[in-house]
Design a protein around this motif. Sequence first.
Motif, PDB file in Angstrom:
ATOM      1  N   PHE A   1      50.470  23.989  38.252  1.00  0.00           N
ATOM      2  CA  PHE A   1      49.906  24.737  39.429  1.00  0.00           C
ATOM      3  C   PHE A   1      48.677  24.180  40.006  1.00  0.00           C
ATOM      4  O   PHE A   1      47.612  24.058  39.063  1.00  0.00           O
ATOM      5  CB  PHE A   1      49.828  26.035  38.936  1.00  0.00           C
ATOM      6  N   LYS A   2      48.344  24.115  41.142  1.00  0.00           N
ATOM      7  CA  LYS A   2      47.239  23.613  41.799  1.00  0.00           C
ATOM      8  C   LYS A   2      46.805  24.568  42.885  1.00  0.00           C
ATOM      9  O   LYS A   2      47.515  24.873  43.715  1.00  0.00           O
ATOM     10  CB  LYS A   2      47.145  22.180  42.275  1.00  0.00           C
ATOM     11  N   THR A   3      45.375  24.857  42.870  1.00  0.00           N
ATOM     12  CA  THR A   3      44.912  25.765  44.174  1.00  0.00           C
ATOM     13  C   THR A   3      43.470  25.429  44.109  1.00  0.00           C
ATOM     14  O   THR A   3      42.681  25.237  43.375  1.00  0.00           O
ATOM     15  CB  THR A   3      45.121  27.147  43.830  1.00  0.00           C
ATOM     16  N   ASP A   4      43.056  25.824  45.436  1.00  0.00           N
ATOM     17  CA  ASP A   4      41.578  25.881  45.797  1.00  0.00           C
ATOM     18  C   ASP A   4      41.011  27.542  45.476  1.00  0.00           C
ATOM     19  O   ASP A   4      39.839  27.549  45.477  1.00  0.00           O
ATOM     20  CB  ASP A   4      41.371  25.359  46.997  1.00  0.00           C
ATOM     21  N   ASN A   5      42.108  28.355  45.272  1.00  0.00           N
ATOM     22  CA  ASN A   5      41.809  29.708  45.325  1.00  0.00           C
ATOM     23  C   ASN A   5      41.442  30.175  43.669  1.00  0.00           C
ATOM     24  O   ASN A   5      42.143  30.434  43.076  1.00  0.00           O
ATOM     25  CB  ASN A   5      42.682  30.322  45.938  1.00  0.00           C
ATOM     26  N   ARG A   6      40.091  30.567  43.664  1.00  0.00           N
ATOM     27  CA  ARG A   6      39.705  30.871  42.282  1.00  0.00           C
ATOM     28  C   ARG A   6      40.323  32.191  41.838  1.00  0.00           C
ATOM     29  O   ARG A   6      40.932  32.304  40.880  1.00  0.00           O
ATOM     30  CB  ARG A   6      38.220  31.062  42.292  1.00  0.00           C
ATOM     31  N   GLY A   7      40.311  33.196  42.921  1.00  0.00           N
ATOM     32  CA  GLY A   7      41.045  34.221  42.473  1.00  0.00           C
ATOM     33  C   GLY A   7      42.254  34.127  42.160  1.00  0.00           C
ATOM     34  O   GLY A   7      42.833  35.021  41.078  1.00  0.00           O
ATOM     35  N   LEU A   8      43.079  33.520  42.878  1.00  0.00           N
ATOM     36  CA  LEU A   8      44.626  33.189  42.683  1.00  0.00           C
ATOM     37  C   LEU A   8      44.661  32.507  41.293  1.00  0.00           C
ATOM     38  O   LEU A   8      45.627  32.684  40.586  1.00  0.00           O
ATOM     39  CB  LEU A   8      45.377  32.610  43.622  1.00  0.00           C
ATOM     40  N   PHE A   9      43.892  31.503  40.953  1.00  0.00           N
ATOM     41  CA  PHE A   9      44.028  30.828  39.739  1.00  0.00           C
ATOM     42  C   PHE A   9      43.659  31.634  38.604  1.00  0.00           C
ATOM     43  O   PHE A   9      44.467  31.752  37.497  1.00  0.00           O
ATOM     44  CB  PHE A   9      42.740  29.605  39.853  1.00  0.00           C
ATOM     45  N   GLU A  10      42.719  32.666  38.640  1.00  0.00           N
ATOM     46  CA  GLU A  10      42.442  33.433  37.349  1.00  0.00           C
ATOM     47  C   GLU A  10      43.383  34.317  37.120  1.00  0.00           C
ATOM     48  O   GLU A  10      43.743  34.777  36.212  1.00  0.00           O
ATOM     49  CB  GLU A  10      41.154  34.195  37.819  1.00  0.00           C
ATOM     50  N   TYR A  11      44.146  34.953  38.293  1.00  0.00           N
ATOM     51  CA  TYR A  11      45.077  35.740  38.130  1.00  0.00           C
ATOM     52  C   TYR A  11      46.414  35.242  37.550  1.00  0.00           C
ATOM     53  O   TYR A  11      47.129  35.586  36.571  1.00  0.00           O
ATOM     54  CB  TYR A  11      45.723  36.340  39.571  1.00  0.00           C
ATOM     55  N   SER A  12      46.604  33.864  37.929  1.00  0.00           N
ATOM     56  CA  SER A  12      47.651  33.151  37.410  1.00  0.00           C
ATOM     57  C   SER A  12      47.454  32.526  36.028  1.00  0.00           C
ATOM     58  O   SER A  12      48.503  32.684  35.078  1.00  0.00           O
ATOM     59  CB  SER A  12      47.853  31.817  38.507  1.00  0.00           C
ATOM     60  N   LEU A  13      46.539  32.360  35.510  1.00  0.00           N
ATOM     61  CA  LEU A  13      46.227  32.245  34.114  1.00  0.00           C
ATOM     62  C   LEU A  13      46.646  33.423  33.302  1.00  0.00           C
ATOM     63  O   LEU A  13      47.061  33.189  32.233  1.00  0.00           O
ATOM     64  CB  LEU A  13      44.479  31.696  33.860  1.00  0.00           C
ATOM     65  N   VAL A  14      45.971  34.528  33.704  1.00  0.00           N
ATOM     66  CA  VAL A  14      46.311  35.814  32.885  1.00  0.00           C
ATOM     67  C   VAL A  14      48.007  36.015  33.092  1.00  0.00           C
ATOM     68  O   VAL A  14      48.456  36.205  32.078  1.00  0.00           O
ATOM     69  CB  VAL A  14      45.412  36.951  33.598  1.00  0.00           C
ATOM     70  N   SER A  15      48.393  35.871  34.423  1.00  0.00           N
ATOM     71  CA  SER A  15      50.044  36.009  34.430  1.00  0.00           C
ATOM     72  C   SER A  15      50.550  34.993  33.383  1.00  0.00           C
ATOM     73  O   SER A  15      51.424  35.730  32.861  1.00  0.00           O
ATOM     74  CB  SER A  15      50.315  35.858  35.975  1.00  0.00           C
ATOM     75  N   PHE A  16      50.235  33.785  33.364  1.00  0.00           N
ATOM     76  CA  PHE A  16      50.966  32.800  32.343  1.00  0.00           C
ATOM     77  C   PHE A  16      50.709  33.029  31.226  1.00  0.00           C
ATOM     78  O   PHE A  16      52.027  33.306  30.313  1.00  0.00           O
ATOM     79  CB  PHE A  16      50.237  31.405  32.571  1.00  0.00           C
ATOM     80  N   SER A  17      49.698  33.745  30.679  1.00  0.00           N
ATOM     81  CA  SER A  17      49.374  33.916  29.424  1.00  0.00           C
ATOM     82  C   SER A  17      50.104  35.173  28.883  1.00  0.00           C
ATOM     83  O   SER A  17      50.754  35.393  27.850  1.00  0.00           O
ATOM     84  CB  SER A  17      47.925  34.142  29.312  1.00  0.00           C
ATOM     85  N   GLU A  18      50.036  36.165  29.622  1.00  0.00           N
ATOM     86  CA  GLU A  18      50.638  37.529  29.722  1.00  0.00           C
ATOM     87  C   GLU A  18      52.329  37.415  29.192  1.00  0.00           C
ATOM     88  O   GLU A  18      53.170  38.054  28.396  1.00  0.00           O
ATOM     89  CB  GLU A  18      50.443  38.598  30.611  1.00  0.00           C
ATOM     90  N   TYR A  19      52.990  36.338  30.011  1.00  0.00           N
ATOM     91  CA  TYR A  19      54.324  36.095  29.935  1.00  0.00           C
ATOM     92  C   TYR A  19      54.634  35.095  28.798  1.00  0.00           C
ATOM     93  O   TYR A  19      55.672  35.197  28.445  1.00  0.00           O
ATOM     94  CB  TYR A  19      54.538  35.261  31.282  1.00  0.00           C
ATOM     95  N   GLY A  20      53.578  34.512  28.222  1.00  0.00           N
ATOM     96  CA  GLY A  20      53.803  33.868  26.915  1.00  0.00           C
ATOM     97  C   GLY A  20      53.906  32.388  26.983  1.00  0.00           C
ATOM     98  O   GLY A  20      54.296  31.784  26.327  1.00  0.00           O
ATOM     99  N   LEU A  21      53.420  31.992  28.164  1.00  0.00           N
ATOM    100  CA  LEU A  21      53.352  30.372  28.372  1.00  0.00           C
ATOM    101  C   LEU A  21      52.315  29.924  27.825  1.00  0.00           C
ATOM    102  O   LEU A  21      51.238  30.435  27.530  1.00  0.00           O
ATOM    103  CB  LEU A  21      53.098  30.267  30.163  1.00  0.00           C
ATOM    104  N   LEU A  22      52.590  28.539  27.241  1.00  0.00           N
ATOM    105  CA  LEU A  22      51.292  27.859  26.474  1.00  0.00           C
ATOM    106  C   LEU A  22      50.618  27.020  27.692  1.00  0.00           C
ATOM    107  O   LEU A  22      51.372  26.244  28.213  1.00  0.00           O
ATOM    108  CB  LEU A  22      52.056  27.050  25.448  1.00  0.00           C
ATOM    109  N   LEU A  23      49.387  27.211  27.763  1.00  0.00           N
ATOM    110  CA  LEU A  23      48.578  26.431  28.497  1.00  0.00           C
ATOM    111  C   LEU A  23      48.186  24.980  28.118  1.00  0.00           C
ATOM    112  O   LEU A  23      47.545  25.059  26.945  1.00  0.00           O
ATOM    113  CB  LEU A  23      47.347  27.306  29.076  1.00  0.00           C
TER     114      LEU A  23
END
Length: 212
Positions: A151-173
């Motif tokens: 996942f790539k983006t310039d949008n910090r808000g969406l990036f932060e949201y997505s990291l939380v969404s990934f982690s809550e889902y159980g994805l490994l970063l």
Amino acid sequence: MRQRNKPWADDFLRENTDLIIPNANEYKNKWKDLFGNDSPIHVEIGTGKGQFIVGMARQYPHINFIGIELSKSVIVTAAQKVQESGLSNIRLIQENAENLLELFMENEVDTIYLNFSDPWPKNRHEKRRLTFRTFLERYEEVLHPSGELIFKTDNRGLFEYSLVSFSEYGLLLKEVSLDLHRDDDPENIMTEYEEKFSAKGQPIYRCKAVFN
Ligand code: SAM
């Protein structure tokens, strides 16, 4: 993405069904047959005007790339770029990524790219974000167990949201970059949006994640 109405788009779609695949659900579990080889399948969601997918397909000739783009007037521009490239390892699908499970069988995809996805900043539109939980469920289904979500983006808000969404889902970063261009990945292929925003001095964020 700026979308001009293109009156010729319908004709173009009809005349280029070898490249922009109509009734793409018929190829579910048969994409390798369509490409005529056993190479891995990488899918970009929200392909836009096609710069990334063409650059990637040129850089990795032994990978098959499929671009999914919702907008008819945008996908025809991507298709023109593919035609000019002469590359045979790209196909495009005009479809909403909500329908991903109709397009791919379980484990059929090796990598999914989300590039500069629409941020949908209002809370009430959260479900439309391509990194919302229900989309992650679809990605998990079609991705091979060893497959990556990038996942790539310039949008910090969406990036932060997505990291939380990934982690809550159980994805490994596996990798998180807060300034991809300063980190200098020589294999990085820029999208149209990436060029535009990085030229303005904005950092580009990137995350690579896997489903456990
Ligand atoms: N990836 C390109 C880039 O980085 O230059 C385009 C980014 S643009 C902001 C987002 C693109 O995603 C648009 O072309 C839009 O039509 C497409 N898109 C948005 N939601 C989508 C969905 N649910 N399914 C498929 N494409 C979608």
